[in-house]
Design a protein around this motif. Structure first.
Motif, PDB file in Angstrom:
ATOM      1  N   ALA A 186      -0.685  -0.225  -2.627  1.00 12.52           N
ATOM      2  CA  ALA A 186       0.252   0.382  -3.528  1.00 12.52           C
ATOM      3  C   ALA A 186       0.306  -0.084  -4.848  1.00 12.52           C
ATOM      4  O   ALA A 186       1.207   0.160  -5.426  1.00 12.52           O
ATOM      5  N   ALA A 187      -0.565  -0.994  -5.280  1.00 14.26           N
ATOM      6  CA  ALA A 187      -0.698  -1.748  -6.585  1.00 14.26           C
ATOM      7  C   ALA A 187      -0.237  -0.528  -7.552  1.00 14.26           C
ATOM      8  O   ALA A 187       0.435  -0.689  -8.599  1.00 14.26           O
ATOM      9  N   HIS A 188      -1.421   0.111  -7.881  1.00 14.42           N
ATOM     10  CA  HIS A 188      -1.258   1.322  -8.738  1.00 14.42           C
ATOM     11  C   HIS A 188      -0.004   2.137  -8.915  1.00 14.42           C
ATOM     12  O   HIS A 188       0.787   2.233  -9.987  1.00 14.42           O
ATOM     13  N   GLU A 189       0.469   2.488  -7.706  1.00 12.37           N
ATOM     14  CA  GLU A 189       2.040   2.985  -7.547  1.00 12.37           C
ATOM     15  C   GLU A 189       2.889   2.342  -8.057  1.00 12.37           C
ATOM     16  O   GLU A 189       3.789   2.786  -8.945  1.00 12.37           O
ATOM     17  N   PHE A 190       2.934   1.222  -7.666  1.00 14.32           N
ATOM     18  CA  PHE A 190       4.156   0.053  -8.222  1.00 14.32           C
ATOM     19  C   PHE A 190       4.127  -0.147  -9.581  1.00 14.32           C
ATOM     20  O   PHE A 190       5.117  -0.212 -10.368  1.00 14.32           O
ATOM     21  N   ASP A 207       4.763  -3.191   4.796  1.00 17.15           N
ATOM     22  CA  ASP A 207       5.352  -1.928   4.375  1.00 17.15           C
ATOM     23  C   ASP A 207       5.887  -1.743   2.958  1.00 17.15           C
ATOM     24  O   ASP A 207       6.880  -2.290   2.649  1.00 17.15           O
ATOM     25  N   PRO A 208       5.167  -0.771   2.336  1.00 17.47           N
ATOM     26  CA  PRO A 208       5.603  -0.869   0.695  1.00 17.47           C
ATOM     27  C   PRO A 208       7.085  -0.054   0.591  1.00 17.47           C
ATOM     28  O   PRO A 208       7.641  -0.092  -0.593  1.00 17.47           O
ATOM     29  N   GLU A 209       7.548   0.524   1.535  1.00 19.67           N
ATOM     30  CA  GLU A 209       8.680   1.376   1.442  1.00 19.67           C
ATOM     31  C   GLU A 209       9.889   0.537   0.975  1.00 19.67           C
ATOM     32  O   GLU A 209      10.616   1.134   0.046  1.00 19.67           O
ATOM     33  N   PRO A 210      10.333  -0.596   1.589  1.00 14.62           N
ATOM     34  CA  PRO A 210      11.552  -1.073   0.959  1.00 14.62           C
ATOM     35  C   PRO A 210      11.418  -1.543  -0.498  1.00 14.62           C
ATOM     36  O   PRO A 210      12.377  -1.303  -1.087  1.00 14.62           O
ATOM     37  N   LEU A 211      10.254  -1.832  -0.699  1.00 18.85           N
ATOM     38  CA  LEU A 211       9.988  -2.288  -2.440  1.00 18.85           C
ATOM     39  C   LEU A 211      10.066  -0.954  -3.122  1.00 18.85           C
ATOM     40  O   LEU A 211      10.708  -0.962  -4.222  1.00 18.85           O
ATOM     41  N   ARG A 212       9.616   0.309  -2.676  1.00 17.62           N
ATOM     42  CA  ARG A 212       9.943   1.388  -3.404  1.00 17.62           C
ATOM     43  C   ARG A 212      11.446   1.827  -3.766  1.00 17.62           C
ATOM     44  O   ARG A 212      11.836   2.115  -4.580  1.00 17.62           O
ATOM     45  N   VAL A 213      12.187   1.658  -2.503  1.00 17.44           N
ATOM     46  CA  VAL A 213      13.793   1.835  -2.476  1.00 17.44           C
ATOM     47  C   VAL A 213      14.168   0.991  -3.667  1.00 17.44           C
ATOM     48  O   VAL A 213      15.256   1.508  -4.348  1.00 17.44           O
ATOM     49  N   GLN A 214      14.069  -0.298  -3.468  1.00 18.73           N
ATOM     50  CA  GLN A 214      14.596  -1.357  -4.218  1.00 18.73           C
ATOM     51  C   GLN A 214      14.130  -1.026  -5.854  1.00 18.73           C
ATOM     52  O   GLN A 214      15.228  -1.346  -6.737  1.00 18.73           O
ATOM     53  N   LEU A 215      13.096  -0.803  -6.042  1.00 13.01           N
ATOM     54  CA  LEU A 215      12.599  -0.474  -7.397  1.00 13.01           C
ATOM     55  C   LEU A 215      13.379   0.566  -8.063  1.00 13.01           C
ATOM     56  O   LEU A 215      13.893   0.784  -9.291  1.00 13.01           O
ATOM     57  N   GLY A 254      14.352  -9.072 -15.343  1.00 13.62           N
ATOM     58  CA  GLY A 254      14.630  -9.901 -14.334  1.00 13.62           C
ATOM     59  C   GLY A 254      14.663  -9.503 -13.080  1.00 13.62           C
ATOM     60  O   GLY A 254      14.365 -10.056 -12.276  1.00 13.62           O
ATOM     61  N   ALA A 255      15.230  -8.345 -12.980  1.00 11.76           N
ATOM     62  CA  ALA A 255      15.441  -7.678 -11.723  1.00 11.76           C
ATOM     63  C   ALA A 255      14.131  -7.164 -10.995  1.00 11.76           C
ATOM     64  O   ALA A 255      13.770  -7.660 -10.045  1.00 11.76           O
ATOM     65  N   ILE A 256      13.091  -6.700 -11.753  1.00 11.44           N
ATOM     66  CA  ILE A 256      11.810  -6.415 -11.397  1.00 11.44           C
ATOM     67  C   ILE A 256      10.953  -7.757 -10.847  1.00 11.44           C
ATOM     68  O   ILE A 256      10.567  -7.782  -9.865  1.00 11.44           O
ATOM     69  N   VAL A 257      11.381  -8.731 -11.885  1.00  8.34           N
ATOM     70  CA  VAL A 257      10.738 -10.033 -11.363  1.00  8.34           C
ATOM     71  C   VAL A 257      11.265 -10.799  -9.879  1.00  8.34           C
ATOM     72  O   VAL A 257      10.379 -11.015  -9.247  1.00  8.34           O
ATOM     73  N   GLY A 258      12.320 -10.794  -9.998  1.00 12.21           N
ATOM     74  CA  GLY A 258      12.971 -11.212  -8.702  1.00 12.21           C
ATOM     75  C   GLY A 258      12.469 -10.299  -7.454  1.00 12.21           C
ATOM     76  O   GLY A 258      12.178 -10.814  -6.457  1.00 12.21           O
ATOM     77  N   LEU A 259      12.369  -8.899  -7.529  1.00  9.21           N
ATOM     78  CA  LEU A 259      11.881  -8.167  -6.255  1.00  9.21           C
ATOM     79  C   LEU A 259      10.553  -8.439  -6.212  1.00  9.21           C
ATOM     80  O   LEU A 259      10.183  -8.608  -5.042  1.00  9.21           O
ATOM     81  N   LEU A 260       9.646  -8.545  -7.162  1.00  9.68           N
ATOM     82  CA  LEU A 260       8.342  -8.638  -6.944  1.00  9.68           C
ATOM     83  C   LEU A 260       8.007  -9.985  -6.408  1.00  9.68           C
ATOM     84  O   LEU A 260       7.287 -10.016  -5.480  1.00  9.68           O
ATOM     85  N   ARG A 261       8.630 -10.880  -6.993  1.00 10.21           N
ATOM     86  CA  ARG A 261       8.315 -12.429  -6.395  1.00 10.21           C
ATOM     87  C   ARG A 261       8.808 -12.459  -4.820  1.00 10.21           C
ATOM     88  O   ARG A 261       8.170 -12.972  -4.157  1.00 10.21           O
ATOM     89  N   ALA A 262       9.920 -11.959  -4.688  1.00  8.85           N
ATOM     90  CA  ALA A 262      10.405 -11.729  -3.218  1.00  8.85           C
ATOM     91  C   ALA A 262       9.355 -11.262  -2.279  1.00  8.85           C
ATOM     92  O   ALA A 262       9.166 -11.801  -1.241  1.00  8.85           O
TER      93      ALA A 262
END
Length: 196
Positions: free
Chosen positions: A124-128, A71-79, A93-101
């Motif tokens: 959802a790659a393009h959206e992110f 589900d991409p929604e949690p990553l949307r919210v975090q970003l 740094g925040a982006i890298v941490g969120l994406l890697r997790a």
């Protein structure tokens, strides 16, 4: 006269499913499809029969776990919560941490779930990438490439560093990847030496 304790509120089917998914996720990561309904029931603190009142089969439960992890929604919210006022280095740094997790979690769960875990939802790659570009846009003047290209590079590097089969060798930490993304492996481009 003693009063009987109030009976616990029964869970809705959706709440019961969610609780079981929470319990089975780490078990699926540890045991893969070999996880037993007994292990799931013990971990969730429920009877085995309760699993089958929430899901038709163990396979359906595993597919539900995979769907939640994809589900991409949690990553949307975090970003969306990354503060644009942060310095560029901290934002990256925040982006890298969120994406890697996210990448590590998704690839681990897909690996453990096997063929039944293949995603059926849209990517959802393009959206992110656009969301990341938005986070980089305030520092457009500092970037050597447009924000959308920088966003693509960040996603690509974070993805490659999150998958052991691609990374091949020692793991990277978030700070190392952030510095690599921001400064490359040689720092600023060398300037041509002026000739007399």
């Amino acid at each position: 006269m003693t009063r009987k304790p109030a009976r616990a509120r029964s869970l809705s089917v959706e709440d019961r499913q969610s609780m079981i998914i929470d319990a089975v996720t780490p078990l699926l990561i540890e045991h893969g499809q070999g996880v037993t309904t007994r292990q799931i029931a013990e971990c969730a603190g429920i009877a085995e029969g309760t699993i089958f009142r929430a899901f038709d089969s163990k396979d359906e439960l595993i597919r539900a776990v995979v769907a939640r992890q994809l589900d991409p929604e949690p990553l949307r919210v975090q970003l969306a919560a990354v503060d644009l006022a942060l310095p560029l280095e901290e934002r990256v740094g925040a982006i890298v941490g969120l994406l890697r997790a996210r990448f590590a979690r998704v690839f681990t769960i897909l690996n453990m779930a096997g063929s039944m875990g293949r995603p059926h939802t849209h990517e959802a790659a393009h959206e992110f990438t656009e969301m990341l570009a938005h986070l980089l846009a305030p520092d457009f003047a500092r970037l050597s490439v447009p924000p959308i290209r920088a966003a693509q590079i960040i996603r690509m590097v974070a993805l490659a560093a999150s998958v052991p089969q691609i990374r091949s060798g020692a793991a990277f930490d978030d700070d190392e990847l952030t510095a690599l993304i921001l400064y490359g492996i040689a720092g600023a481009p060398a300037r041509p030496i002026a000739t007399p």
